[in-house]
Design a protein around this motif. Structure first.
Motif, PDB file in Angstrom:
ATOM      1  N   LYS A   1      33.233  56.561  38.385  1.00 32.06           N
ATOM      2  CA  LYS A   1      33.548  57.336  37.195  1.00 32.06           C
ATOM      3  C   LYS A   1      32.371  58.175  36.712  1.00 32.06           C
ATOM      4  CE  LYS A   1      36.906  53.920  35.564  1.00 32.06           C
ATOM      5  NZ  LYS A   1      37.276  52.986  34.486  1.00 32.06           N
ATOM      6  N   CYS A   2      31.149  57.612  36.802  1.00 36.60           N
ATOM      7  CA  CYS A   2      29.989  58.279  36.184  1.00 36.60           C
ATOM      8  C   CYS A   2      29.193  59.178  37.129  1.00 36.60           C
ATOM      9  CB  CYS A   2      29.041  57.227  35.601  1.00 36.60           C
ATOM     10  SG  CYS A   2      29.694  56.439  34.120  1.00 36.60           S
ATOM     11  N   LYS A   3      29.161  58.843  38.418  1.00 36.47           N
ATOM     12  CA  LYS A   3      28.299  59.606  39.328  1.00 36.47           C
ATOM     13  C   LYS A   3      28.619  61.098  39.355  1.00 36.47           C
ATOM     14  CE  LYS A   3      26.084  59.183  43.830  1.00 36.47           C
ATOM     15  NZ  LYS A   3      26.027  58.422  45.097  1.00 36.47           N
ATOM     16  N   PRO A   4      29.899  61.492  39.493  1.00 37.41           N
ATOM     17  CA  PRO A   4      30.194  62.937  39.466  1.00 37.41           C
ATOM     18  C   PRO A   4      29.808  63.583  38.140  1.00 37.41           C
ATOM     19  CG  PRO A   4      32.036  61.711  40.395  1.00 37.41           C
ATOM     20  CD  PRO A   4      31.120  60.701  39.778  1.00 37.41           C
ATOM     21  N   ILE A   5      30.071  62.890  37.026  1.00 35.34           N
ATOM     22  CA  ILE A   5      29.755  63.444  35.705  1.00 35.34           C
ATOM     23  C   ILE A   5      28.244  63.599  35.534  1.00 35.34           C
ATOM     24  CG2 ILE A   5      29.908  63.076  33.209  1.00 35.34           C
ATOM     25  CD1 ILE A   5      32.471  61.452  33.741  1.00 35.34           C
ATOM     26  N   LEU A   6      27.506  62.543  35.874  1.00 31.11           N
ATOM     27  CA  LEU A   6      26.054  62.579  35.701  1.00 31.11           C
ATOM     28  C   LEU A   6      25.392  63.538  36.683  1.00 31.11           C
ATOM     29  CD1 LEU A   6      25.266  58.817  34.977  1.00 31.11           C
ATOM     30  CD2 LEU A   6      25.591  60.695  33.371  1.00 31.11           C
ATOM     31  N   GLY A   7      26.040  63.763  37.829  1.00 34.12           N
ATOM     32  CA  GLY A   7      25.520  64.769  38.765  1.00 34.12           C
ATOM     33  C   GLY A   7      25.417  66.126  38.103  1.00 34.12           C
ATOM     34  N   HIS A   8      26.420  66.449  37.282  1.00 29.08           N
ATOM     35  CA  HIS A   8      26.394  67.710  36.518  1.00 29.08           C
ATOM     36  C   HIS A   8      25.439  67.617  35.335  1.00 29.08           C
ATOM     37  CE1 HIS A   8      27.573  70.886  33.794  1.00 29.08           C
ATOM     38  NE2 HIS A   8      27.998  69.984  32.908  1.00 29.08           N
ATOM     39  N   MET A   9      25.482  66.528  34.582  1.00 29.50           N
ATOM     40  CA  MET A   9      24.718  66.428  33.340  1.00 29.50           C
ATOM     41  C   MET A   9      23.209  66.373  33.586  1.00 29.50           C
ATOM     42  SD  MET A   9      27.048  63.915  30.961  1.00 29.50           S
ATOM     43  CE  MET A   9      26.577  64.683  29.399  1.00 29.50           C
ATOM     44  N   LEU A  10      22.793  65.805  34.719  1.00 27.57           N
ATOM     45  CA  LEU A  10      21.353  65.671  35.008  1.00 27.57           C
ATOM     46  C   LEU A  10      20.808  66.845  35.815  1.00 27.57           C
ATOM     47  CD1 LEU A  10      21.179  61.858  35.864  1.00 27.57           C
ATOM     48  CD2 LEU A  10      20.634  62.988  33.698  1.00 27.57           C
ATOM     49  N   GLU A  11      21.654  67.817  36.081  1.00 25.43           N
ATOM     50  CA  GLU A  11      21.224  68.986  36.849  1.00 25.43           C
ATOM     51  C   GLU A  11      20.068  69.700  36.131  1.00 25.43           C
ATOM     52  OE1 GLU A  11      23.240  73.135  38.437  1.00 25.43           O
ATOM     53  OE2 GLU A  11      24.532  71.402  38.060  1.00 25.43           O
ATOM     54  N   GLY A  12      19.007  69.961  36.878  1.00 25.23           N
ATOM     55  CA  GLY A  12      17.848  70.654  36.311  1.00 25.23           C
ATOM     56  C   GLY A  12      16.823  69.742  35.671  1.00 25.23           C
ATOM     57  N   MET A  13      17.098  68.428  35.586  1.00 20.44           N
ATOM     58  CA  MET A  13      16.158  67.476  34.997  1.00 20.44           C
ATOM     59  C   MET A  13      15.328  66.794  36.080  1.00 20.44           C
ATOM     60  SD  MET A  13      18.461  65.639  32.026  1.00 20.44           S
ATOM     61  CE  MET A  13      17.187  64.411  31.711  1.00 20.44           C
ATOM     62  N   LEU A  14      14.079  66.454  35.720  1.00 15.39           N
ATOM     63  CA  LEU A  14      13.255  65.646  36.618  1.00 15.39           C
ATOM     64  C   LEU A  14      13.737  64.200  36.514  1.00 15.39           C
ATOM     65  CD1 LEU A  14       9.651  67.017  35.982  1.00 15.39           C
ATOM     66  CD2 LEU A  14      11.007  67.224  38.071  1.00 15.39           C
ATOM     67  N   VAL A  15      14.224  63.652  37.622  1.00 16.70           N
ATOM     68  CA  VAL A  15      14.802  62.313  37.650  1.00 16.70           C
ATOM     69  C   VAL A  15      14.041  61.464  38.652  1.00 16.70           C
ATOM     70  CG1 VAL A  15      16.915  60.981  38.084  1.00 16.70           C
ATOM     71  CG2 VAL A  15      17.064  63.247  37.036  1.00 16.70           C
ATOM     72  N   ASP A  16      13.896  60.184  38.372  1.00 15.36           N
ATOM     73  CA  ASP A  16      13.252  59.267  39.310  1.00 15.36           C
ATOM     74  C   ASP A  16      13.881  59.406  40.691  1.00 15.36           C
ATOM     75  OD1 ASP A  16      11.531  58.210  37.437  1.00 15.36           O
ATOM     76  OD2 ASP A  16      12.847  56.525  36.921  1.00 15.36           O
ATOM     77  N   GLU A  17      13.084  59.127  41.717  1.00 18.37           N
ATOM     78  CA  GLU A  17      13.589  59.252  43.087  1.00 18.37           C
ATOM     79  C   GLU A  17      14.748  58.303  43.321  1.00 18.37           C
ATOM     80  OE1 GLU A  17      10.767  58.981  46.196  1.00 18.37           O
ATOM     81  OE2 GLU A  17       9.344  60.353  45.273  1.00 18.37           O
ATOM     82  N   ASN A  18      15.690  58.776  44.124  1.00 15.18           N
ATOM     83  CA  ASN A  18      16.834  57.968  44.517  1.00 15.18           C
ATOM     84  C   ASN A  18      16.379  56.933  45.544  1.00 15.18           C
ATOM     85  OD1 ASN A  18      19.180  56.883  45.518  1.00 15.18           O
ATOM     86  ND2 ASN A  18      20.188  58.840  45.902  1.00 15.18           N
ATOM     87  N   PRO A  19      16.358  55.638  45.201  1.00 19.04           N
ATOM     88  CA  PRO A  19      15.879  54.625  46.147  1.00 19.04           C
ATOM     89  C   PRO A  19      16.786  54.478  47.366  1.00 19.04           C
ATOM     90  CG  PRO A  19      16.832  53.573  44.218  1.00 19.04           C
ATOM     91  CD  PRO A  19      16.775  55.041  43.922  1.00 19.04           C
ATOM     92  N   PHE A  20      18.030  54.946  47.237  1.00 20.85           N
ATOM     93  CA  PHE A  20      18.951  54.854  48.369  1.00 20.85           C
ATOM     94  C   PHE A  20      18.608  55.852  49.473  1.00 20.85           C
ATOM     95  CE2 PHE A  20      21.619  53.554  44.639  1.00 20.85           C
ATOM     96  CZ  PHE A  20      21.634  52.193  44.950  1.00 20.85           C
ATOM     97  N   LEU A  21      17.702  56.785  49.155  1.00 19.36           N
ATOM     98  CA  LEU A  21      17.252  57.739  50.161  1.00 19.36           C
ATOM     99  C   LEU A  21      15.981  57.268  50.861  1.00 19.36           C
ATOM    100  CD1 LEU A  21      17.850  61.118  48.269  1.00 19.36           C
ATOM    101  CD2 LEU A  21      19.360  59.934  49.877  1.00 19.36           C
ATOM    102  N   GLN A  22      15.472  56.113  50.440  1.00 17.41           N
ATOM    103  CA  GLN A  22      14.274  55.541  51.055  1.00 17.41           C
ATOM    104  C   GLN A  22      14.679  54.492  52.078  1.00 17.41           C
ATOM    105  OE1 GLN A  22      11.997  54.015  47.777  1.00 17.41           O
ATOM    106  NE2 GLN A  22      11.835  56.005  46.762  1.00 17.41           N
TER     107      GLN A  22
END
Length: 562
Positions: A331-352
């Protein structure tokens, strides 16, 4: 602390936060360690929830309280106002005490429950349709018509079947008479006899047609009356379906989310490009989207977020009172993908890749198969973002042989994994797994002392479709899941345990450990159902199966390193 009711912000006292450095980046919402500022904010919110008397909501924490028990996710968002002053916003997911809006918390993105809203008006219409449907379906004449039609249908089939049986007997008798009289009569006499038999045959067929038509007419008369009523029911259901779909679409268009740049998107726009195609129920009602929406709309700068569960644990998913949890993915991932656009966000640990420098130990190998001791952090098969896995490493090592993964271990689980070298071997061992003749033993550390020494957990599991890869306990649609267990060591609040999974469901051992209807003791380091640590302390220690070539039962064991 001072709460500004108008702006819904609670300011920190300088004394409580002076020595705490501000986060350099915003929290990655789907995997995080709460920032010290969010811990302070959450503690203050929890103090409020413990002492409040205004909310008529049963969280299941007070014995004998009236109302259905409903625990809630609450969220805090640390922000700076336009003057740089530090404070925090609070929110809850869904409704609280039957309302969307409470002074202590930020309002919903769209309040569908406001007086005279289009939502409530249309809900009244849909409710009236439901009342009509209930009235019609409960009507005594309609019920009698349904029952009459069912009974007449059964009776007609029975009578027609019995008559056909009699006709078949008549036909056999005529055949027998023909054979008996064929050589006893002259040509002319036999012709008259044959005509007599044909007359009886035609009479039988006529009688069958009469009986069939009589029943058809009777059933049709009853069905015509029934169809008239059911046509009304279907018309009401179609109207309800169309109104509900239109209302849902209108509702989705009202949920419009901002981001840092002031760009807005509706729920419908956000989810139209996802696998769902449309927003799932409850999308936009979670705490973090509400918090960010209010911050962006009122000029606050978001610094860090955290969400925690408040109340009795639900029966389906793993939620512990006061424990922090990530935002949901479905429910939240698509919404937050838009809302956090352009913000400096902590690294995604799932990409490590935590297993990048870990060696894959080969425990046994022959021309049929290989057993490896998978290190914690290494995937069994390639992921979407990270390819490194047991499969990729073996494929690289074998060059001309395609590794065939028979079973899998969670990325965080270490231990024994069988990989086939040929399709025949893969099929042979896979059949053993399906027939549950493969014996497996796991070792784990649990975060809570158990009263018993051994036992068995039976909890049916299914995937949480809106929060993958999490699992749910579901007694209606879940798959049968059984785990035997035995304590092998106790040491200062942590116990070592052996598990024997008798079924092989996703996250079975983790769910059976953490769920309150299971052991109610999460595995140490379980970042989905417990508390994160340096690793998940779960190890596939022993496996036993029949070798596909020698037909001998073989067993392997690798002792855990914890």
């Amino acid at each position: 602390m001072r709460n500004n009711t108008l702006n819904r912000i609670t300011y920190f006292s300088d004394k409580s936060v002076n020595d705490i450095p501000l986060p350099e980046r915003f929290t990655f919402p789907f995997y995080y360690e709460p920032h010290p500022l969010t811990k302070i904010a959450a503690a203050e919110l929890q103090d409020y929830l413990e002492s409040q008397t205004d909310l008529d909501h049963n969280f299941g924490l007070v014995s004998n309280q009236e109302g259905i028990v409903i625990g809630k996710m609450f969220g805090v968002l640390v922000v700076q106002d336009m003057k740089g002053k530090l404070g925090y916003l609070t929110a809850f997911s869904g409704k609280l005490a039957g309302s969307n809006d409470h002074p202590r918390f930020v309002p919903p993105v769209f309040d569908m429950l406001v007086e005279n809203s289009f939502f409530l008006k249309e809900q009244e219409v849909i409710s009236a349709i439901n009342t009509q449907l209930e009235k019609i379906e409960a009507d005594e004449n309609y019920r009698r018509l349904k029952l009459d039609f069912e009974q007449l249908s059964v009776q007609s089939l029975k009578e027609i079947s019995a008559f056909k049986k009699q006709l078949k007997s008549n036909k056999n008798n005529r055949k027998k008479l023909r054979e008996e009289q064929k050589n006893n009569m002259g040509h002319s006499e036999y012709a008259q006899f044959e005509a007599y038999l044909i007359k009886h045959s035609l009479h039988d067929k006529h009688q069958l047609n009469v009986l069939t038509n009589q029943w058809a007419q009777l059933l049709e008369e009853t069905q015509v009356q029934l169809v008239q009523v059911e046509a009304s029911i279907e018309a009401l259901k179609d109207e309800r379906k169309q109104r509900s779909a239109a209302l849902q679409k209108q509702l989705f268009e009202q949920y419009v989310f901002l981001n840092k740049e002031g760009k807005s998107k509706s729920l419908q726009e956000i989810f139209s490009v996802t696998a769902f195609g449309k927003p799932p129920a409850g999308a936009g009602e979670c705490a973090t989207p509400k918090l960010l929406q209010f911050a962006f709309a009122n000029g606050y700068k978001p610094l860090a977020m955290a969400e925690f569960w408040w109340g009795e644990s639900p029966k389906s998913e793993i939620r512990k009172h006061k424990q922090f949890y990530p935002a949901c993915t479905g429910k939240c991932k698509p919404i937050l993908g838009h809302m956090l656009e352009g913000m400096l966000v902590d690294e995604n640990p799932f990409l490590q890749n935590p297993a990048e420098n870990c060696r894959l130990e080969v425990v046994y190998e022959d021309e049929c198969l290989v057993l490896v001791n998978k290190p914690a952090g290494l995937r069994s098969v390639p992921g979407i973002d990270i390819q490194d896995s047991v499969y990729i490493r073996l494929k690289y090592a074998w060059k001309n042989i395609e590794p065939l993964i028979i079973h899998r271990l969670d990325m965080g689980t270490s231990g024994l994994l069988i990989v086939a070298k040929t399709p025949e071997v893969h099929k042979h061992i896979q059949r053993q797994f399906l027939q549950r003749t493969v014996s497996k033993r796991y070792t784990a550390l649990l975060s809570k002392i158990l009263d018993q020494e051994e036992g068995e957990v039976k909890l049916p599991l299914r995937t949480d479709l809106y929060n993958r890869p999490r699992q749910l306990v579901c007694f209606e649609h879940g798959k049968n899941s059984i785990t035997k267990w035995k304590v092998v060591e106790r040491n200062e609040g942590i116990i070592k345990i052996h598990f024997w999974p008798l079924t092989g469901r996703t996250h079975q051992l983790r769910m059976h450990s953490a769920h309150e209807l299971g052991l109610n003791a999460p595995i140490v380091g379980d970042d989905l159902y417990g508390t994160p640590s340096e690793r998940l302390y779960l190890h596939a220690a022993q496996i036993e199966f029949v070798h596909p070539k020698t037909k001998e039962r073989i067993s392997f064991e690798v002792v855990e390193n914890f």
